[in-house]
Enzyme design. Structure first.
Site, PDB file in Angstrom:
ATOM      1  N   LYS A   8       0.844  -1.200   0.000  1.00  0.00           N
ATOM      2  CA  LYS A   8       0.000   0.000   0.000  1.00  0.00           C
ATOM      3  C   LYS A   8       0.874   1.243   0.000  1.00  0.00           C
ATOM      4  O   LYS A   8       2.064   1.223   0.350  1.00  0.00           O
ATOM      5  CB  LYS A   8      -0.949   0.010   1.207  1.00  0.00           C
ATOM      6  CG  LYS A   8      -0.261  -0.005   2.581  1.00  0.00           C
ATOM      7  CD  LYS A   8       0.196   1.359   3.093  1.00  0.00           C
ATOM      8  CE  LYS A   8       0.885   1.264   4.446  1.00  0.00           C
ATOM      9  NZ  LYS A   8       1.535   2.529   4.865  1.00  0.00           N
ATOM     10  N   PRO A 112       9.750  -5.268   0.077  1.00  0.00           N
ATOM     11  CA  PRO A 112      10.747  -4.914   1.102  1.00  0.00           C
ATOM     12  C   PRO A 112      10.097  -4.586   2.441  1.00  0.00           C
ATOM     13  O   PRO A 112       9.032  -3.956   2.496  1.00  0.00           O
ATOM     14  CB  PRO A 112      11.449  -3.694   0.506  1.00  0.00           C
ATOM     15  CG  PRO A 112      10.491  -3.137  -0.496  1.00  0.00           C
ATOM     16  CD  PRO A 112       9.736  -4.301  -1.040  1.00  0.00           C
ATOM     17  N   GLY A 114      10.069  -2.805   6.307  1.00  0.00           N
ATOM     18  CA  GLY A 114      10.515  -1.567   6.926  1.00  0.00           C
ATOM     19  C   GLY A 114      10.557  -0.388   5.992  1.00  0.00           C
ATOM     20  O   GLY A 114      11.351   0.531   6.179  1.00  0.00           O
ATOM     21  N   GLY A 116       7.562   1.313   4.908  1.00  0.00           N
ATOM     22  CA  GLY A 116       6.362   2.134   4.980  1.00  0.00           C
ATOM     23  C   GLY A 116       5.278   1.730   4.007  1.00  0.00           C
ATOM     24  O   GLY A 116       4.329   2.483   3.777  1.00  0.00           O
ATOM     25  N   GLY A 118       3.795  -1.542   4.129  1.00  0.00           N
ATOM     26  CA  GLY A 118       2.896  -2.518   4.733  1.00  0.00           C
ATOM     27  C   GLY A 118       3.055  -3.955   4.304  1.00  0.00           C
ATOM     28  O   GLY A 118       2.101  -4.733   4.436  1.00  0.00           O
ATOM     29  N   GLY A 120       4.704  -6.601   5.592  1.00  0.00           N
ATOM     30  CA  GLY A 120       4.483  -7.562   6.657  1.00  0.00           C
ATOM     31  C   GLY A 120       3.050  -7.583   7.136  1.00  0.00           C
ATOM     32  O   GLY A 120       2.482  -8.651   7.425  1.00  0.00           O
ATOM     33  N   ASP A 154      -1.951  -1.108  10.615  1.00  0.00           N
ATOM     34  CA  ASP A 154      -2.473  -1.090   9.253  1.00  0.00           C
ATOM     35  C   ASP A 154      -2.911  -2.472   8.763  1.00  0.00           C
ATOM     36  O   ASP A 154      -3.292  -2.624   7.603  1.00  0.00           O
ATOM     37  CB  ASP A 154      -1.486  -0.452   8.276  1.00  0.00           C
ATOM     38  CG  ASP A 154      -0.107  -1.102   8.295  1.00  0.00           C
ATOM     39  OD1 ASP A 154       0.089  -2.049   9.072  1.00  0.00           O
ATOM     40  OD2 ASP A 154       0.769  -0.656   7.536  1.00  0.00           O
TER      41      ASP A 154
END
Length: 297
Positions: A8, A112, A114, A116, A118, A120, A154
């Protein structure tokens, strides 16, 4: 079953209040990206891949193997299993439904971490949905949302996975009729990593000046005058190379550019694939950029 996991971006992010519990209330508009990347024909351009199948009791699994109410988890992620949000999501689901069928969960990462965007959180939310499907949809949407929120602010968005205005810590969602089909996104990932603590350092909560729910009423070429990510106010002075990347996104023809989430990825929205590809080529010489992704919106 196999599912392709998207990410996102945040279109605007306003930090409006520091709460008594130490968290911050925010207002943002989540927009899913990478929805066109996860297909059988092109499965790994920009998506994670989750596979959930009945457990076979394979040795070396994480968690119990073949008994009812247990799961196996496999991933090449550098994190330990217990640190992985997919593992945490599965454990949460089986804690709630201990008699659910035993499943084997495999995660292949491409989004990727970390950054920003989302990745994970999306993995975790889709894990909940897939386990719930395997369990005959035993959990309601509200129950899944409650489990998702405990995993990350999130995570509930990725259960909806459609453009949505968010309040609170990001869990209060309202669908927004925003359609960016036809535009192209250049997502830029710097080498830099930004912790949540660093992102919030220096942030001054303030009343919002623009209702992001009204964003679809405005032409995208006016967004740069209306929409702002408040994290840029604290992050750009600490890491000026990010401000340079944003400036260069505009210089290469982006009609809107921004930091996404709390960083460190930035993005530019372009009118065409050709324009976005030319921008990516122009930025290739920037030694602060680790990678970039060209995505159809």
């Amino acid at each position: 079953m196999i599912k392709f996991v998207n990410a996102k971006i945040n279109l605007g992010l306003q930090i409006v209040r520091r709460r008594d519990d130490g968290y911050h209330d925010l207002q943002t508009l989540f927009y899913p990206i990478g929805l066109h990347a996860g297909t059988p024909e092109n499965p790994v351009e920009f998506c994670d891949i989750l596979e959930v199948t009945p457990s076979s009791g394979t040795s070396g699994s994480v968690g119990s193997s073949s008994q009812v109410g247990t799961f196996e988890f496999f991933s090449a992620s550098p994190y330990t299993a217990e640190q992985n949000l997919v593992y945490k999501a599965a454990k949460s689901y089986y804690d709630r439904f201990p008699s659910a069928p035993a499943m084997r969960i495999s995660l292949e990462k491409h989004i990727p971490d970390g950054a920003g965007i989302g990745g994970g959180s999306a993995d975790a939310s889709l894990t909940l949905r897939m386990l719930n499907e395997a369990n005959g949809f035993a959990a309601t949407d509200a129950e899944l949302a409650g489990m998702a929120l405990k995993l990350g602010a999130d995570c509930p968005f990725f259960l909806l996975n459609a453009p949505a205005y968010a309040e609170g810590v990001g869990e209060k969602l309202e669908p927004v009729p925003l359609d960016l089909a036809g535009y192209w996104l250049l997502l830029v990932r710097p080498y830099l990593r930004i912790s949540t603590k660093e992102a919030f350092a220096g942030v001054t909560p303030r009343k919002s000046t623009f209702d992001l729910r009204g964003l679809p009423l405005f032409s995208i070429d006016t967004w740069k005058y209306l929409v702002h990510n408040d994290f840029e106010d604290s992050i750009f002075p600490q890491f000026p190379q990010l401000a340079v990347i944003k400036k260069n996104l505009y210089a290469t023809g982006a009609i809107y550019a921004s930091l996404t989430g709390s960083g460190s990825c930035l993005f530019g929205i372009y009118l065409s694939e050709q324009a976005a590809a030319q921008a990516a080529e122009s930025l290739r010489s920037d030694s602060t950029i680790q990678s970039s992704y060209l995505l159809q919106l």
